[in-house]
Enzyme design. Structure first.
Site, PDB file in Angstrom:
ATOM      1  N   PHE A   8     -24.485  17.259  -0.650  1.00 23.39           N
ATOM      2  CA  PHE A   8     -23.350  17.666  -1.465  1.00 23.39           C
ATOM      3  C   PHE A   8     -23.515  17.192  -2.903  1.00 23.39           C
ATOM      4  O   PHE A   8     -23.915  16.046  -3.145  1.00 23.39           O
ATOM      5  CB  PHE A   8     -22.048  17.054  -0.934  1.00 23.39           C
ATOM      6  CG  PHE A   8     -21.638  17.522   0.426  1.00 23.39           C
ATOM      7  CD1 PHE A   8     -20.763  18.591   0.573  1.00 23.39           C
ATOM      8  CD2 PHE A   8     -22.106  16.888   1.570  1.00 23.39           C
ATOM      9  CE1 PHE A   8     -20.361  19.023   1.834  1.00 23.39           C
ATOM     10  CE2 PHE A   8     -21.722  17.312   2.831  1.00 23.39           C
ATOM     11  CZ  PHE A   8     -20.843  18.385   2.966  1.00 23.39           C
ATOM     12  N   ASP A   9     -23.165  18.059  -3.839  1.00 26.38           N
ATOM     13  CA  ASP A   9     -22.878  17.606  -5.190  1.00 26.38           C
ATOM     14  C   ASP A   9     -21.631  16.726  -5.112  1.00 26.38           C
ATOM     15  O   ASP A   9     -20.883  16.777  -4.131  1.00 26.38           O
ATOM     16  CB  ASP A   9     -22.654  18.822  -6.091  1.00 26.38           C
ATOM     17  CG  ASP A   9     -22.227  18.447  -7.488  1.00 26.38           C
ATOM     18  OD1 ASP A   9     -22.875  17.580  -8.090  1.00 26.38           O
ATOM     19  OD2 ASP A   9     -21.236  19.031  -7.969  1.00 26.38           O
ATOM     20  N   LEU A  10     -21.384  15.945  -6.161  1.00 24.33           N
ATOM     21  CA  LEU A  10     -20.226  15.046  -6.140  1.00 24.33           C
ATOM     22  C   LEU A  10     -19.051  15.625  -6.932  1.00 24.33           C
ATOM     23  O   LEU A  10     -18.026  16.012  -6.375  1.00 24.33           O
ATOM     24  CB  LEU A  10     -20.624  13.677  -6.695  1.00 24.33           C
ATOM     25  CG  LEU A  10     -19.548  12.590  -6.666  1.00 24.33           C
ATOM     26  CD1 LEU A  10     -19.093  12.295  -5.242  1.00 24.33           C
ATOM     27  CD2 LEU A  10     -20.072  11.311  -7.330  1.00 24.33           C
ATOM     28  N   ASP A  11     -19.216  15.725  -8.259  1.00 23.61           N
ATOM     29  CA  ASP A  11     -18.124  16.207  -9.111  1.00 23.61           C
ATOM     30  C   ASP A  11     -17.789  17.658  -8.809  1.00 23.61           C
ATOM     31  O   ASP A  11     -18.673  18.518  -8.793  1.00 23.61           O
ATOM     32  CB  ASP A  11     -18.511  16.083 -10.593  1.00 23.61           C
ATOM     33  CG  ASP A  11     -18.606  14.644 -11.047  1.00 23.61           C
ATOM     34  OD1 ASP A  11     -17.674  13.879 -10.760  1.00 23.61           O
ATOM     35  OD2 ASP A  11     -19.612  14.283 -11.685  1.00 23.61           O
ATOM     36  N   VAL A 161     -24.592  21.898  -1.089  1.00 17.51           N
ATOM     37  CA  VAL A 161     -23.265  22.427  -1.378  1.00 17.51           C
ATOM     38  C   VAL A 161     -22.845  21.946  -2.760  1.00 17.51           C
ATOM     39  O   VAL A 161     -22.844  20.736  -3.022  1.00 17.51           O
ATOM     40  CB  VAL A 161     -22.255  21.945  -0.320  1.00 17.51           C
ATOM     41  CG1 VAL A 161     -20.873  22.533  -0.590  1.00 17.51           C
ATOM     42  CG2 VAL A 161     -22.728  22.287   1.093  1.00 17.51           C
TER      43      VAL A 161
END
Length: 217
Positions: A8-11, A161
């Site tokens: 996953f991306d974070l922001d 994602v």
């Protein structure tokens, strides 16, 4: 299990950080340059190669000042961060199915730590890749591939994602399933669709379906 590794991306993907990023970019530009930034330009760069590159776009001669002003404003705002609705429940479901999870972000690991301090559930990730971990950043595939290397996983096993065009490009370049989320609030659907993700989802239920249920091939 169709995708036993989910990165996953974070922001804008796990955490609702878009508003504080925009606020801190505006603060840095006003403080250092005495002018408001072009919001569309700022939005279009979020999720890309990182903060230094974004500040270089604002003024290549005052990058260090801009970065310092941004961080001084942004870091305290992490105390207000929240995960997007349903995201933490989805992580629990995926983890319960035996999937390995990770974060791949352009943030510095120190800043990722601020988010984890606020949302401790994020500490359960199997791998976290930050800005320091690769020389090249999204949209290059290197951060995604580094996460796979540490997990000893193959691209065909994984999904990435994210909420930005840079995430989709990085995923496709790495050879993993590219899933775009439309809840980030920064990049509109039409911009994401131009990158031709494997799926564009707007709910965690849709995301779960895109990842494939356990045991499917």
């Amino acid at each position: 299990m169709r995708r036993p590794v989910v990165l996953f991306d974070l922001d804008g993907t796990l955490i609702d950080s878009g508003p504080i990023i925009l606020a801190s970019m505006k603060h840095a530009s006003l403080t250092v340059l005495g002018r408001e930034p072009d919001e569309e330009l700022v939005r279009s760069a979020i999720g890309g190669p990182g903060l230094i590159a974004q500040m270089r776009d604002l003024d290549p001669d005052r990058v260090d000042e801009l970065v310092d002003a941004y961080r001084a404003h942004n870091e305290p705002l992490h105390a207000e961060l929240e995960a997007f609705p349903g995201v933490l429940d989805l992580l629990d479901v995926l983890r319960g199915e035996g999937r390995r999870l990770g974060i791949v972000t352009a943030k510095r690991l120190r800043t990722v730590g601020l988010a984890i301090d606020r949302i401790p559930e994020l500490a359960k990730m199997n791998v976290v890749i930050g800005a320091e971990d690769t020389e090249r950043h999204k949209p290059e595939p290197d951060p995604v591939l580094e996460a796979l290397r540490r997990l000893r996983a193959e691209p065909a096993e994984a999904a990435y994602v994210g909420d930005s065009p840079f995430d989709i490009r990085a995923a496709k370049a790495a050879g993993v399933l590219a899933v775009a989320v439309g809840w980030g609030g920064i990049h509109p659907d039409e911009r994401l669709l131009r990158e031709e993700p494997d799926a564009l989802v707007h709910t965690t239920e849709e995301l779960y379906a895109a990842l494939g249920e356990p045991g499917t091939t």
